[in-house]
Design a protein around this motif. Structure first.
Motif: not given
Length: 260
Positions: A149-151, A94-107, A85-92, A177-179
């Motif tokens: 993802l929110q972070g 940082f990358f808008v496409t990954a966020s849009m793709t993963s949203r329905p799956i997470i829902t 969850g941490t790895v996939l959430g960070l990737l989603a 800053i980031y961490l």
């Protein structure tokens, strides 16, 4: 190391600040005792008898073995969900496409009742550890994913621009800053996912295994042993509160101090 020393130094003050929570626990026990006087030991055993049963259970080798099995399943299932969850959430994040793709799956994953996952896992994996650990993973992972993802999505550009203006090295920018910002979102998600994992493990064990705390709870139910069943519930809640409020909450408060 400095953060760890600070947490240990502030720990007594943290315990003292929790007097309100302790008072609420004693109030709950008082209400519990009143309920026992109304309904009797068969329906609601008294707090004193339940706590005595808790002490007796910790002297029972079979119970300790079941407790270890349950904790092991929580650690495995939660550990996998935390990592994935941490790895996939960070990737989603940082990358808008990954966020849009993963949203329905997470829902879908968030909307699926855990009991449904348990039934499917029993069909796919049979009656054993895999069923419990898979159910914990699929129920807890979306919570961690959303926190990560929110972070990442809420990082403020002005701090990054200021760091770039002063030519701050990448590692310093990442650690300062980031961490802190990302971790302040991920850590509460981990805590929530841990609570979910503990509840799901017991539920899955009750339905799908012959060992663990959930199986012991099912046995108590079949024997109408309300006192033992209630003692098991007390142990489950007590262990979760011990981990969350004694070990995790001080770390959470230290991590989130930057918000002030």
């Amino acid at each position: 190391m400095d953060a760890v020393r600070k947490i240990l130094r502030d720990f007594p003050a943290f315990l003292w600040s929790g007097w309100g929570a302790i008072a609420s626990i004693f109030l709950f026990i008082a209400v519990w005792d009143v309920g026992n006087q109304f309904y009797g030991d068969m329906i609601l055993p008294s707090p004193m008898d339940s706590f005595k049963t808790v002490a007796d259970l910790f002297q029972d080798e079979e119970f300790l073995e079941n407790l270890f099995i349950t904790v092991d399943r929580v650690v495995v299932g939660f550990g996998i969900s935390m990592l994935v969850g941490t790895v996939l959430g960070l990737l989603a994040g940082f990358f808008v496409t990954a966020s849009m793709t993963s949203r329905p799956i997470i829902t879908i994953l968030m909307g699926m009742p855990p009991i449904a996952w348990i039934v499917l896992a029993m069909i796919w994996f049979g009656m054993g550890d895999a069923t419990v650990e898979f159910t914990v993973f699929v129920a807890s992972m979306p919570i961690v994913f959303i926190g990560a993802l929110q972070g990442t999505r809420t990082l403020e550009d002005k701090f990054e621009e200021m760091a770039d203006t002063f030519k701050v090295p990448f590692m310093m920018k990442f650690t300062d800053i980031y961490l802190p910002h990302i971790f302040s979102y991920i850590f509460p998600a981990w805590v929530s996912a841990l609570g979910m994992a503990w509840k799901i493990v017991v539920m899955a064990e009750l339905l799908a295994t012959s060992d663990g705390i959930g199986a012991a709870l099912a046995l108590s139910r079949s024997q109408l042993d309300t006192q033992t069943a209630l003692a098991l519930v007390v142990i489950m809640i007590g262990l979760l509160m011990l981990v969350e409020y004694i070990f995790l909450e001080p770390i959470k408060q230290e991590v989130e101090k930057w918000r002030d």
